[in-house]
Design a protein around this motif. Structure first.
Motif, PDB file in Angstrom:
ATOM      1  N   GLY A 224      25.344 -17.399  29.521  1.00  0.00           N
ATOM      2  CA  GLY A 224      25.321 -17.368  28.059  1.00  0.00           C
ATOM      3  C   GLY A 224      26.030 -18.551  27.435  1.00  0.00           C
ATOM      4  N   ASP A 225      25.483 -19.173  26.123  1.00  0.00           N
ATOM      5  CA  ASP A 225      25.987 -20.426  25.640  1.00  0.00           C
ATOM      6  C   ASP A 225      27.564 -20.307  25.338  1.00  0.00           C
ATOM      7  N   GLU A 226      28.042 -19.246  24.692  1.00  0.00           N
ATOM      8  CA  GLU A 226      29.379 -18.889  24.046  1.00  0.00           C
ATOM      9  C   GLU A 226      30.485 -19.115  25.322  1.00  0.00           C
ATOM     10  N   PRO A 227      30.199 -18.369  26.557  1.00  0.00           N
ATOM     11  CA  PRO A 227      31.273 -18.464  27.410  1.00  0.00           C
ATOM     12  C   PRO A 227      31.324 -19.499  28.008  1.00  0.00           C
ATOM     13  N   VAL A 228      30.318 -20.264  28.265  1.00  0.00           N
ATOM     14  CA  VAL A 228      30.149 -21.770  28.768  1.00  0.00           C
ATOM     15  C   VAL A 228      31.034 -22.633  27.851  1.00  0.00           C
TER      16      VAL A 228
ATOM     17  N   LEU B 221      19.431 -37.173  17.402  1.00  0.00           N
ATOM     18  CA  LEU B 221      19.137 -35.971  17.176  1.00  0.00           C
ATOM     19  C   LEU B 221      20.673 -35.168  17.247  1.00  0.00           C
ATOM     20  N   LEU B 222      20.882 -34.502  16.321  1.00  0.00           N
ATOM     21  CA  LEU B 222      22.226 -33.445  16.076  1.00  0.00           C
ATOM     22  C   LEU B 222      21.937 -32.184  16.304  1.00  0.00           C
ATOM     23  N   MET B 223      22.996 -31.486  17.113  1.00  0.00           N
ATOM     24  CA  MET B 223      22.858 -29.981  17.419  1.00  0.00           C
ATOM     25  C   MET B 223      24.378 -29.659  17.458  1.00  0.00           C
ATOM     26  N   THR B 224      24.547 -28.216  17.589  1.00  0.00           N
ATOM     27  CA  THR B 224      25.832 -27.680  17.546  1.00  0.00           C
ATOM     28  C   THR B 224      26.260 -27.876  19.141  1.00  0.00           C
ATOM     29  N   GLU B 225      27.516 -27.680  19.191  1.00  0.00           N
ATOM     30  CA  GLU B 225      28.108 -27.672  20.547  1.00  0.00           C
ATOM     31  C   GLU B 225      27.587 -26.751  21.318  1.00  0.00           C
ATOM     32  N   LYS B 226      27.414 -25.295  20.737  1.00  0.00           N
ATOM     33  CA  LYS B 226      26.728 -24.165  21.380  1.00  0.00           C
ATOM     34  C   LYS B 226      25.327 -24.711  21.949  1.00  0.00           C
ATOM     35  N   ASP B 227      24.694 -25.178  21.185  1.00  0.00           N
ATOM     36  CA  ASP B 227      23.574 -25.734  21.748  1.00  0.00           C
ATOM     37  C   ASP B 227      23.514 -26.615  22.923  1.00  0.00           C
TER      38      ASP B 227
END
Length: 323
Positions: free
Chosen positions: A106-110, A276-282
């Motif tokens: 999952g993205d958040e734990p990583v 292209l900008l994204m969130t750190e979670k992405d």
């Protein structure tokens, strides 16, 4: 759902019976755990739950990271547990390492592990993850990212993070509104953290943006300019507005579902002549196929003293009792 954050329309009352059923189940389930009718796990370590009573992005993960940083500064050894939404591992509990991908954990734990380099354990049954941390890892306090409603895990401190702008929407239970539990549940929690606004009886946390970083890990600096943007978080407009506040102009902004499992084809709709900008979670889900013009914006939470001081005092008392 957008109608959750607008004045209640007549047709939404058709969902009222389902909302009442949801509320009844929630209240009865919590009561059953409180009475001991359903079994729950009591950790030998202090357990701090960071959650919310509503669905959608409220800022829990930045808060968890800042909370762990505070604990480390105070000499604690925190560990984090997570359900690992969006990931699928072959075996649980899963201890996140530098080789663990977002598709697995999952993205958040990583993201939390990459930021803090502390033990992070994923398990759909959070009580199992807590037991693993307590018995297999060198930690002395457990932070659970989400899980306010996971009553199979006993907790010592409950912290609720609230979106300062959207608050509780129409204040109805799902599916009529965005709430998992009634607003009255807040009377029982230890701390309420307001993300981005000032409200009586709540501690205000402000999210601060850092310099953009390349998703592929190569060092670089991004000038303020016209960019494209994407976000797969609970409330994408918050990220897009943050970019504008940082001085970027958005040519194209595409929201994806929260925890969306990105693939290279998702980015074909963006031109390559603009960053292209994204969130750190992405970003943690895109490193394996990241392009040089992809960037992410790190976000840090600033914890107020009217929270940190009483929180640390309460945690000290709990630790003394458990020792």
């Amino acid at each position: 759902m957008l109608f959750w954050y607008k004045p209640t329309q007549w047709w939404t009352w058709m969902l009222w019976p389902f909302a009442m059923l949801m509320r009844c189940i929630s209240v009865c389930r919590r009561y059953a755990y409180q009475q001991g009718w359903l079994q729950s796990y009591k950790s030998p370590l202090p357990v701090v739950v960071v959650g919310n009573i509503s669905v959608g992005g409220n800022g829990k993960t930045p808060f968890v990271i800042s909370l762990c940083e505070l604990l480390i500064e105070q000499g604690y050894k925190p560990g984090v547990i997570s359900r690992g939404y969006g990931g699928k591992a072959d075996n649980y509990p899963l201890l996140v390492t530098s080789d663990t991908s977002g598709k697995i954990a999952g993205d958040e734990p990583v993201l939390i592990f990459q930021r803090l380099q502390i033990p992070v354990v994923v398990d759909p049954v959070r009580s199992n993850a807590a037991d693993y941390l307590a018995t297999q890892c060198d930690v002395n306090v457990i932070i659970t990212d989400d899980g306010l409603q996971h009553y199979a895990l006993q907790r010592d401190i409950e912290i609720v993070v609230v979106d300062g702008k959207r608050r509780y929407g129409n204040q109805h239970i799902m599916p009529m509104g965005p709430l998992r539990e009634s607003v009255s549940r807040l009377r029982d929690v230890d701390f309420i953290i307001n993300n981005g606004a000032v409200h009586e009886g709540e501690s205000t946390m402000f999210l601060m943006a850092s310099e953009c970083k390349r998703v592929d890990g190569v060092e670089g600096k991004l000038a303020k300019q016209s960019v494209n943007a994407c976000a797969a978080i609970g409330y994408p407009p918050r990220f897009f507005n943050t970019l504008i506040e940082q001085g970027f102009s958005l040519d194209k902004q595409i929201p994806f579902a929260d925890h969306h499992a990105y693939s290279e084809s998702d980015f074909a709709q963006f031109s390559t002549d603009k960053p292209l900008l994204m969130t750190e979670k992405d970003a943690v889900k895109c490193t394996s196929f990241a392009q040089p013009h992809w960037w992410y914006l790190p976000i840090d939470g600033q914890l107020p003293a009217d929270f940190t001081d009483p929180f640390l005092e309460k945690l000290t008392q709990i630790k003394e009792i458990k020792c």
